[in-house]
Write an enzyme that holds these catalytic residues in place. Structure first.
Site, PDB file in Angstrom:
ATOM      1  N   HIS A  36     -70.404 -45.222 -80.973  1.00 27.55           N
ATOM      2  CA  HIS A  36     -70.609 -45.459 -79.402  1.00 27.55           C
ATOM      3  C   HIS A  36     -69.764 -46.304 -79.780  1.00 27.55           C
ATOM      4  O   HIS A  36     -69.783 -46.776 -78.347  1.00 27.55           O
ATOM      5  CB  HIS A  36     -71.375 -45.459 -78.730  1.00 27.55           C
ATOM      6  N   ASP A  92     -65.937 -44.006 -77.037  1.00 24.05           N
ATOM      7  CA  ASP A  92     -66.459 -42.949 -76.140  1.00 24.05           C
ATOM      8  C   ASP A  92     -67.136 -42.047 -75.980  1.00 24.05           C
ATOM      9  O   ASP A  92     -66.376 -41.140 -75.908  1.00 24.05           O
ATOM     10  CB  ASP A  92     -65.133 -43.715 -74.721  1.00 24.05           C
TER      11      ASP A  92
END
Length: 432
Positions: free
Chosen positions: A404, A408
């Site tokens: 992450h 995204d």
């Protein structure tokens, strides 16, 4: 008599140490020239160490699981006759007297001694006066200890029957009140770690974590510790893809039989052109993300030694037939222990599949420093609604775990949806 000291040679660029995963000799063994001494594992591969001389092993540096520094003594071998320094090969020291080696070569203590020196036992304390009767909570395990006969323990027939059903030896249960064992005492015994002595119980076994399993443990821990994972799962209708695969296999000639994997890889490679952020590596120390043009796909492969990840290099430029051949070759090399270090490193994205054991969904762990890992699950037939009618379709769930910090959630979902469109209309896998 002379002594050869076999020093662990330089077995790869940038490698400072190696782990003993198999020691084939022990002190007193006779070893012949070119005989196997040990198998040493680095971060990249397992390398066999062979003896350049014949003789008797007089010293070994450690046991399986110990880590040895490059250049340090691995074994000493006593040989007959005199050998000059000029006869020694790189990585070996020759000494006319064993005492010289004893002085010059420090002993490498086992890992256990370095990590936790053994303390001398304290003298036994004098017998203490009898203490008042304790309750169940006074000790970690409500137990009367050894030497009691369960037939002589005071308990009601109902409690005895329950203990038999649970496989509990009443002689090991300590009553909380008086001398009679009650149901609450059985509950406390189990809650505080008591074991059942049922028939067929296997003995406890301690297994030292070494070699490939140790590397897997370290790599997985590093990945979870350093990477904030998130996983996205989507279901994909693979009916048309499987129909196409059947037609391709029917006319394959002498080419290898196609599984679903090469076709999935072809679809992944085509989709990565639109989502290059997934075919990348993140150097979190330099804070640099490198996106790769070529797809060097790691394929997680289960072996007897544990999970290995051979690399399908330049997958984007291979036909599905070439992929099938190369995947089979790499898997065989990994399972037989013959995979080269360059075949086990350099992946830019990893695919992990359990095939028919794939379950409903997976949450795969990223192969650090990559930023994503894809996990196709098993293909099953399910009733689906298509154009208002219930039909049987071949369905497959596909998981993707991403870093992450780099990827995204929107990008991961968009990639999977684009991949889904290609797989469900497989002509787009091969069309430009």
């Amino acid at each position: 008599m002379a002594t050869f000291t076999f020093n662990l040679p330089d077995i790869g660029e940038g490698i400072a140490e190696a782990e003993i995963v198999a020691m084939h000799v022990k002190i007193g063994d006779r070893i012949e020239e070119d005989g196997r001494i040990a198998d040493m594992m680095t971060d990249k591969a397992t390398v066999e160490m062979e003896s350049p001389v014949s003789g008797t092993v007089t010293k070994v540096a450690g046991a399986e699981g110990d880590v040895i520094a490059i250049g340090s003594m691995l074994v000493e071998i006593e040989i007959e006759g005199e050998v000059s320094d000029s006869d020694a090969e790189p990585g070996f020291d020759v000494a006319p007297e064993p005492e010289t080696i004893e002085a010059e070569t420090p002993k490498l203590p086992p890992v256990e001694e370095v990590a936790a020196p053994v303390a001398k036992p304290a003298p036994a304390p004098a017998p203490a006066p009898a203490a008042p009767k304790a309750s169940v909570r006074d000790g970690p395990l409500p137990s009367q200890g050894a030497g009691h006969d369960s037939a002589k323990v005071l308990a009601s027939p109902v409690v005895r029957q329950r203990a038999r059903d649970l496989g509990i030896d009443l002689a090991k249960v300590r009553p909380s009140e008086g001398t009679r064992i009650r149901h609450a005492d059985l509950d406390a015994y189990l809650n505080y770690g008591g074991t059942r002595a049922g028939p067929g119980r296997a003995a406890d076994e301690e297994i030292r974590v070494i070699g490939m399993r140790k590397r897997i443990a370290q790599n997985m821990a590093e990945s979870k510790r350093n990477i904030p994972h998130f996983t996205y799962v989507e279901e994909i209708d693979v009916t048309k893809m499987e129909d196409m695969r059947g037609e391709m296999n029917a006319s394959r000639g002498d080419r290898p039989k196609l599984t679903a994997l090469p076709i999935l890889i072809a679809a992944i490679c085509k989709t990565l052109r639109e989502y290059p952020m997934l075919n990348a590596r993140y150097d979190d120390e330099a804070n640099v993300v490198t996106r790769f043009g070529a797809v060097h796909l790691g394929i997680a492969t289960q072996t007897d030694a544990g999970l290995m990840v051979p690399v399908l290099r330049g997958a984007e430029s291979l036909s599905v037939w070439d992929m099938a051949s190369e995947i089979a070759r790499l898997a065989d090399a990994a399972r037989s222990g013959k995979a080269k270090s360059e075949e086990l490193s350099g992946s830019t994205l990893t695919l992990t599949s359990l095939g028919p054991l794939g379950g409903i969904a997976t949450t795969p762990v990223i192969n650090r420093p990559e930023v994503a890992i894809i996990g196709p699950n098993k293909i099953v037939e399910r009733p689906m609604v298509v154009d208002g009618a219930v039909v049987i379709r071949k369905m497959m769930n596909l998981s993707i775990s991403c870093d992450h910090r780099v990827v995204d959630g929107y990008d991961a979902a968009s990639f999977v949806q684009a991949l889904k469109r290609r797989i469900e209309t497989p002509i787009y896998i091969f069309a430009d």
